[in-house]
Enzyme design. Structure first.
Site, mmCIF file in Angstrom:
data_model
loop_
_atom_site.group_PDB
_atom_site.id
_atom_site.type_symbol
_atom_site.label_atom_id
_atom_site.label_comp_id
_atom_site.label_asym_id
_atom_site.label_seq_id
_atom_site.Cartn_x
_atom_site.Cartn_y
_atom_site.Cartn_z
ATOM 1 N N ARG A 276 -0.488 -20.436 -78.293
ATOM 2 C CA ARG A 276 -1.861 -20.762 -77.911
ATOM 3 C C ARG A 276 -2.542 -21.590 -78.998
ATOM 4 O O ARG A 276 -2.482 -21.233 -80.182
ATOM 5 C CB ARG A 276 -2.640 -19.472 -77.670
ATOM 6 C CG ARG A 276 -4.129 -19.665 -77.389
ATOM 7 C CD ARG A 276 -4.366 -20.289 -76.055
ATOM 8 N NE ARG A 276 -5.792 -20.262 -75.710
ATOM 9 C CZ ARG A 276 -6.342 -20.964 -74.735
ATOM 10 N NH1 ARG A 276 -5.579 -21.755 -73.984
ATOM 11 N NH2 ARG A 276 -7.628 -20.871 -74.495
ATOM 12 N N GLU A 372 -0.189 16.216 -72.268
ATOM 13 C CA GLU A 372 0.580 16.993 -73.249
ATOM 14 C C GLU A 372 -0.314 17.461 -74.393
ATOM 15 O O GLU A 372 0.097 17.523 -75.559
ATOM 16 C CB GLU A 372 1.762 16.174 -73.797
ATOM 17 C CG GLU A 372 2.807 15.818 -72.768
ATOM 18 C CD GLU A 372 3.653 17.007 -72.343
ATOM 19 O OE1 GLU A 372 3.813 17.946 -73.146
ATOM 20 O OE2 GLU A 372 4.145 16.998 -71.212
#
Length: 393
Positions: A276, A372
């Site tokens: 870019r 979790e």
């Protein structure tokens, strides 16, 4: 010249056969899973083709002992596969690792008869589900309402669960509930294996989620489900022992999933900033961009190294590694969120658009800080480990 993260990949200590399998997994994720990830995310369809590709490599067998139809490999090899699958598609990583999370307690705590009867279908490619969470019982499992009532040679199950990964597609469910004849809410928690097709098992709905959209998350109910008493894991009231033992091994798996997502987002970012251009210069030549890459790479490298350290503790037979697992799960999921968010930032406006994968990766990463055990719970567990018992000011 290999980057620091590539050298870290190369330094993973696996046997020759495990390394060959891992290379096959990388090829499968590159050719099958990664190209389909955006489409599954957009549609929310369950990725059966990805499951078939995983089963074609026989990956379930790697965590099933040989005497029950598997070809068990090291915990490091398993985590490396979770990492690579999640790097390609967060949803597919969740689906496969959940089968491990649900079946490892059966492997660790089940009787020979139970394992001989139930594990071969998983080794052959079956899916499994871990059913713990309820609307009023998330981080505090003692609040669950699902009841196990003994009746002759059966156990009658009534209640319901929510946020259950693979809940609508599982062949086997590792189900937690309370034994009706035990009053204490902690002592009553028990575990059994519920099989697909049991009368009274119903799927009430599938959640429409922010991320991991191709991984189904179900609400399920149990209305007088009759389960053979032979499917009870150990004894009534052994549930918390089994839960804590299983979480210490599933939390590193969640960390591997998170780090796979983070690594994918980092790789996308490095490729983007190198091509870019703004004002005639590659944006990677800006010092501020280099600083961001340095921080991302350093966090990834250090946390990934801790992942392999915890894996080595498991493989050495260590009994007490709960705090290490909490540290790993907490840090890896925080790193995943920071790295994926920075990846969106580095892509500018394009990072906010679904044409670029980092947008999906950021959405997929968020849940790793929640399930979790939320990261707040893990910080509490870690902090409490330094409180000296019996001392007061």
């Amino acid at each position: 010249m290999a980057t620091i993260l590539e050298r870290l990949d190369q330094g993973l200590r696996l046997t020759d056969s495990e390394q060959i399998l891992l290379e096959s997994v990388r090829a499968m994720t590159r050719d099958v899973i990664a190209p389909a990830a955006a489409g599954y995310d957009a549609s929310g369809d369950f990725p059966w083709a990805n499951v078939e590709a995983i089963n074609a490599l026989g990956l379930n067998a790697m965590f099933i002992p040989e005497e029950y139809g598997g070809a068990e490999l090291s915990y490091s090899a398993y985590l490396a596969c979770v990492y690579e699958i999640s790097r390609a598609c967060g949803s597919t990583g969740v689906i496969w690792s959940t089968t491990y999370h649900a079946m490892k307690p059966l492997i660790e705590y089940g009787s020979h008869e139970q394992k001989q009867r139930l594990l071969p279908r998983i080794a052959e490619g079956g899916l499994a589900s871990l059913a713990i969470t309820e609307p009023d019982a998330g981080s505090d499992a003692t609040g669950m309402k699902t009841r196990f009532r003994p009746e002759g040679d059966d156990i009658v199950v009534d209640g319901g669960k929510c946020f259950i990964t693979n809940g609508d597609v599982a062949d086997l469910y590792l189900l937690f509930g309370k034994w009706s004849e035990i009053d204490n809410p902690r002592d009553a928690i028990s575990v059994l294996i519920l099989e697909k097709g049991t009368p009274g098992l119903s799927v009430l709905g599938i959640e429409d989620k922010m991320g991991n959209r191709a991984s189904s998350t179900a609400r399920i109910s149990f209305d007088g489900c009759r389960v053979p008493r032979a499917n009870l894991l150990q004894n009534p009231g052994d549930g918390l022992k089994i839960l804590f033992g299983s979480l210490n091994r599933s939390r590193p798996s969640v960390a591997a999933h998170a780090l796979g997502l983070a690594r994918a987002a980092f790789d996308c970012s490095v490729a983007y900033v190198n091509q870019r251009k703004q004002s005639g210069r590659r944006i990677v030549d800006n010092q501020g961009i280099q600083f961001m890459l340095a921080d991302m790479a350093t966090e990834l490298a250090l946390t990934t190294r801790w992942l392999w350290h915890v894996a080595s503790l498991v493989e050495s037979g260590a009994d007490d590694f709960g705090i290490e697992s909490s540290m790993l799960k907490m840090r890896a999921s925080d790193v995943a969120m920071r790295v994926t968010e920075n990846a969106v930032q580095l892509h500018g406006g394009y990072g906010y658009c679904r044409d670029f994968p980092v947008e999906r990766m950021m959405r997929d990463a968020k849940i790793t800080q929640i399930w979790e055990g939320t990261n707040q719970i893990h910080r509490q567990l870690i902090g409490r480990s330094f409180v000296e018992k019996g001392k007061s000011r």
